[in-house]
Scaffold this motif. Structure first.
Motif, mmCIF file in Angstrom:
data_model
loop_
_atom_site.group_PDB
_atom_site.id
_atom_site.type_symbol
_atom_site.label_atom_id
_atom_site.label_comp_id
_atom_site.label_asym_id
_atom_site.label_seq_id
_atom_site.Cartn_x
_atom_site.Cartn_y
_atom_site.Cartn_z
ATOM 1 N N ALA A 70 45.525 34.015 58.155
ATOM 2 C CA ALA A 70 44.651 34.685 59.128
ATOM 3 C C ALA A 70 43.921 33.608 59.907
ATOM 4 C CB ALA A 70 43.657 35.579 58.413
ATOM 5 N N ASP A 71 43.517 33.943 61.123
ATOM 6 C CA ASP A 71 42.758 32.934 61.859
ATOM 7 C C ASP A 71 41.256 33.110 61.603
ATOM 8 O OD1 ASP A 71 42.063 35.034 63.496
ATOM 9 O OD2 ASP A 71 42.691 34.097 65.365
ATOM 10 N N PHE A 72 40.482 32.167 62.125
ATOM 11 C CA PHE A 72 39.038 32.130 61.873
ATOM 12 C C PHE A 72 38.364 33.420 62.336
ATOM 13 C CE2 PHE A 72 34.688 30.958 62.895
ATOM 14 C CZ PHE A 72 34.307 30.204 61.799
ATOM 15 N N VAL A 73 38.758 33.904 63.524
ATOM 16 C CA VAL A 73 38.138 35.106 64.106
ATOM 17 C C VAL A 73 38.384 36.317 63.204
ATOM 18 C CG1 VAL A 73 38.088 36.618 66.141
ATOM 19 C CG2 VAL A 73 38.452 34.165 66.437
ATOM 20 N N PHE A 74 39.607 36.453 62.721
ATOM 21 C CA PHE A 74 39.941 37.592 61.864
ATOM 22 C C PHE A 74 39.118 37.553 60.579
ATOM 23 C CE2 PHE A 74 42.370 40.081 58.841
ATOM 24 C CZ PHE A 74 42.698 41.198 59.579
ATOM 25 N N LEU A 75 39.043 36.375 60.008
ATOM 26 C CA LEU A 75 38.302 36.218 58.751
ATOM 27 C C LEU A 75 36.813 36.508 58.956
ATOM 28 C CD1 LEU A 75 39.415 35.473 56.012
ATOM 29 C CD2 LEU A 75 38.783 33.122 56.414
ATOM 30 N N ARG A 76 36.290 36.074 60.091
ATOM 31 C CA ARG A 76 34.875 36.337 60.401
ATOM 32 C C ARG A 76 34.626 37.847 60.495
ATOM 33 N NH1 ARG A 76 33.593 34.077 65.927
ATOM 34 N NH2 ARG A 76 34.743 35.932 66.508
ATOM 35 N N ASN A 77 35.539 38.558 61.169
ATOM 36 C CA ASN A 77 35.383 40.008 61.297
ATOM 37 C C ASN A 77 35.487 40.726 59.963
ATOM 38 O OD1 ASN A 77 34.960 40.353 64.095
ATOM 39 N ND2 ASN A 77 37.121 39.970 64.486
ATOM 40 N N VAL A 108 38.209 21.533 47.900
ATOM 41 C CA VAL A 108 38.758 21.628 46.534
ATOM 42 C C VAL A 108 40.246 21.995 46.551
ATOM 43 C CG1 VAL A 108 36.589 22.126 45.355
ATOM 44 C CG2 VAL A 108 37.915 24.010 46.299
ATOM 45 N N GLY A 109 40.794 22.119 47.744
ATOM 46 C CA GLY A 109 42.235 22.360 47.866
ATOM 47 C C GLY A 109 42.658 23.815 47.716
ATOM 48 N N TYR A 110 41.689 24.753 47.814
ATOM 49 C CA TYR A 110 42.041 26.171 47.665
ATOM 50 C C TYR A 110 42.544 26.781 48.972
ATOM 51 C CZ TYR A 110 39.816 26.358 43.043
ATOM 52 O OH TYR A 110 39.493 26.154 41.718
ATOM 53 N N VAL A 111 42.059 26.239 50.075
ATOM 54 C CA VAL A 111 42.433 26.790 51.386
ATOM 55 C C VAL A 111 43.081 25.700 52.238
ATOM 56 C CG1 VAL A 111 41.473 27.680 53.561
ATOM 57 C CG2 VAL A 111 40.692 28.625 51.402
ATOM 58 N N GLU A 112 44.167 26.093 52.909
ATOM 59 C CA GLU A 112 44.811 25.155 53.843
ATOM 60 C C GLU A 112 44.370 25.520 55.252
ATOM 61 O OE1 GLU A 112 48.990 25.588 53.124
ATOM 62 O OE2 GLU A 112 48.849 24.643 51.145
ATOM 63 N N VAL A 113 43.936 24.522 56.003
ATOM 64 C CA VAL A 113 43.442 24.767 57.360
ATOM 65 C C VAL A 113 44.371 24.095 58.358
ATOM 66 C CG1 VAL A 113 41.475 24.487 58.930
ATOM 67 C CG2 VAL A 113 41.078 24.835 56.492
ATOM 68 N N GLU A 114 44.820 24.876 59.325
ATOM 69 C CA GLU A 114 45.679 24.310 60.372
ATOM 70 C C GLU A 114 44.992 24.543 61.712
ATOM 71 O OE1 GLU A 114 49.965 25.083 62.525
ATOM 72 O OE2 GLU A 114 49.446 26.278 60.761
ATOM 73 N N LYS A 115 44.676 23.444 62.390
ATOM 74 C CA LYS A 115 44.002 23.580 63.690
ATOM 75 C C LYS A 115 45.007 23.348 64.801
ATOM 76 C CE LYS A 115 39.496 22.489 61.984
ATOM 77 N NZ LYS A 115 38.191 21.985 62.220
ATOM 78 N N LYS A 116 45.020 24.272 65.757
ATOM 79 C CA LYS A 116 45.922 24.092 66.891
ATOM 80 C C LYS A 116 45.294 24.689 68.144
ATOM 81 C CE LYS A 116 48.787 28.070 65.583
ATOM 82 N NZ LYS A 116 50.113 28.534 65.224
ATOM 83 N N PHE A 117 45.978 24.528 69.253
ATOM 84 C CA PHE A 117 45.471 25.080 70.505
ATOM 85 C C PHE A 117 46.401 26.187 70.990
ATOM 86 C CE2 PHE A 117 42.793 21.410 70.511
ATOM 87 C CZ PHE A 117 41.688 21.824 71.228
ATOM 88 N N GLN A 144 42.418 27.179 67.949
ATOM 89 C CA GLN A 144 42.711 28.246 66.995
ATOM 90 C C GLN A 144 42.816 27.637 65.603
ATOM 91 O OE1 GLN A 144 46.594 30.114 67.263
ATOM 92 N NE2 GLN A 144 45.661 32.121 67.080
ATOM 93 N N THR A 145 42.129 28.250 64.657
ATOM 94 C CA THR A 145 42.159 27.742 63.279
ATOM 95 C C THR A 145 42.855 28.760 62.390
ATOM 96 O OG1 THR A 145 40.023 26.743 63.754
ATOM 97 C CG2 THR A 145 40.716 26.761 61.460
ATOM 98 N N ILE A 146 43.997 28.364 61.858
ATOM 99 C CA ILE A 146 44.755 29.258 60.972
ATOM 100 C C ILE A 146 44.453 28.875 59.521
ATOM 101 C CG2 ILE A 146 47.076 30.058 60.312
ATOM 102 C CD1 ILE A 146 46.452 30.827 63.157
ATOM 103 N N LEU A 147 44.158 29.889 58.720
ATOM 104 C CA LEU A 147 43.778 29.628 57.334
ATOM 105 C C LEU A 147 44.683 30.370 56.365
ATOM 106 C CD1 LEU A 147 40.336 30.561 58.527
ATOM 107 C CD2 LEU A 147 40.749 28.275 57.654
ATOM 108 N N GLU A 192 33.231 31.076 71.470
ATOM 109 C CA GLU A 192 33.957 29.972 70.833
ATOM 110 C C GLU A 192 34.133 30.248 69.348
ATOM 111 O OE1 GLU A 192 35.215 27.158 72.257
ATOM 112 O OE2 GLU A 192 34.595 27.923 74.206
ATOM 113 N N GLU A 193 35.149 29.665 68.783
ATOM 114 C CA GLU A 193 35.275 29.739 67.335
ATOM 115 C C GLU A 193 34.863 28.410 66.738
ATOM 116 O OE1 GLU A 193 39.392 28.539 65.477
ATOM 117 O OE2 GLU A 193 39.557 30.434 66.509
ATOM 118 N N MET A 194 34.316 28.466 65.548
ATOM 119 C CA MET A 194 33.883 27.240 64.870
ATOM 120 C C MET A 194 34.668 27.083 63.575
ATOM 121 S SD MET A 194 29.795 27.196 64.921
ATOM 122 C CE MET A 194 29.637 26.071 63.553
ATOM 123 N N ALA A 195 35.014 25.908 63.245
ATOM 124 C CA ALA A 195 35.630 25.694 61.935
ATOM 125 C C ALA A 195 35.575 24.227 61.584
ATOM 126 C CB ALA A 195 37.047 26.174 61.909
#
Lengths: 111, 215
Positions: free
Chosen positions: A40-47, A66-75, A81-84, B212-215
């Motif tokens: 899910a992306d950051f926006v979805f998780l926030r909602n 701690v290695g529980y979540v993988e974060v992928e940042k892209k445009f 956009q941050t995919i988690l 904006e999104e923050m992370a």
């Protein structure tokens, strides 16, 4: 008497083994949502969690450290956009957490 | 307020998460456009020369699909965010596709049987023809879709569209052809689109766009 004390320790003991990283309510929400989806992306998780940007961000940093979540940042175009997603370790840790909590809560239930 | 000792129901979380992606009403509006296309296709086919009449429904499918994809990209994604679901959810989608494909296959076989043997026809008394076929080939598969997609509005839509054929027959008592079909399908698709629009408005109010999104 000694037997009763041992029984009560059996019930309470797992509490000390509970993963404190996951046990924090906001992080538990994040982990629960990420557990039931692939990513899910950051926006979805926030909602879904109702957390503020700053709060979510700091908890995600903690989970990533701690290695529980993988974060992928892209445009996406010009927008970041941050995919988690949960890592394999994150999934396993969440499953263990659930089992432990179930044990503890079953032990604590009124009979 | 839930007690902390209550179990975390992951199935319920997954269902709630999935349903949030359908809260925008865009799928409902798309379905409404398809039903409008079906009605238009049936109404205009005697007027529009062959084979152009076959394209009416295709045009509506195209319009609906363009609306669906554009709205999801421009309205839903910036507000709700992006999510990918796991294998179980994909399985439910596949089951939906499977049921709809079987339904389409049965319809196609029936059409071919009827086409090759024009003397064969299903005869039901009164207006039961439209009622039985509507409930069997529209309501049932749409309700299956509602069940597998866990999207309750589709139960109502399935019933409404399934009854449309029967209602068209009833309306034909008062209205000349093809207005009976046109009016019934316009009303039914109008109700579906309106319900979708109400969901969309609620969605827009619930999920404003963040800068904006923050992370």
């Amino acid at each position: 008497m000694a037997k009763k004390k041992a029984e009560s320790e059996d019930i309470i003991q797992p509490l000390s083994d509970i993963d404190k990283i996951i046990h924090e309510p906001s992080r538990l929400m994040i982990m629960s949502v990420l557990y039931v989806v692939e990513s899910a992306d950051f926006v979805f998780l926030r909602n879904q969690t109702g957390l503020t940007d700053g709060n979510l961000s700091s908890h995600l940093n903690r989970l990533e450290s701690v290695g529980y979540v993988e974060v992928e940042k892209k445009f996406k175009g010009k927008k970041p956009q941050t995919i988690l997603k949960l890592s394999k370790e994150g999934r396993e840790a969440f499953e263990i957490y659930r089992e432990k909590m179930e044990q503890v809560l079953t032990g604590l239930s009124e009979k | 307020m839930k007690k902390i000792t209550e179990k975390i129901d992951l199935k319920e979380i997954e269902k709630k998460t999935w349903r949030s992606t359908l809260e925008d009403g865009i799928l409902d509006i798309y379905f409404g456009i398809l039903i409008l296309g079906l009605g238009m296709g049936m109404t205009l086919s005697p007027v529009v020369p062959n084979p152009l009449d076959k394209f009416i429904i295709i045009i509506f499918i195209g319009i609906g699909l363009a609306f669906f994809l554009t709205a999801k990209k421009l309205i839903t994604q910036p507000r709700l965010g992006i999510v990918k679901f796991g294998i179980k959810r994909k399985g439910r989608k596949l089951k939906t596709l499977f049921v709809l494909s079987i339904n389409l296959l049965i319809l196609l076989i029936l059409f071919l049987i009827r086409f090759t043997n024009p003397e064969l026809s299903l005869e039901f008394p009164g207006y039961l023809d439209g009622l039985i076929l509507g409930l069997l080939f529209i309501t049932a598969p749409v309700c299956f879709t509602a069940y597998f997609l866990q999207h309750p509005p589709f139960y109502i839509f399935g019933l409404l569209v399934g009854l449309s054929f029967f209602l068209s027959d009833v309306f034909s008592l008062f209205l000349p052809e093809p207005f009976d079909v046109l009016i019934v399908f316009s009303i039914v698709s109008g109700i579906i689109i309106l319900m979708g629009l109400i969901s969309l408005i609620k969605f827009l109010q619930k999920y404003p766009v963040h800068k904006e999104e923050m992370a």
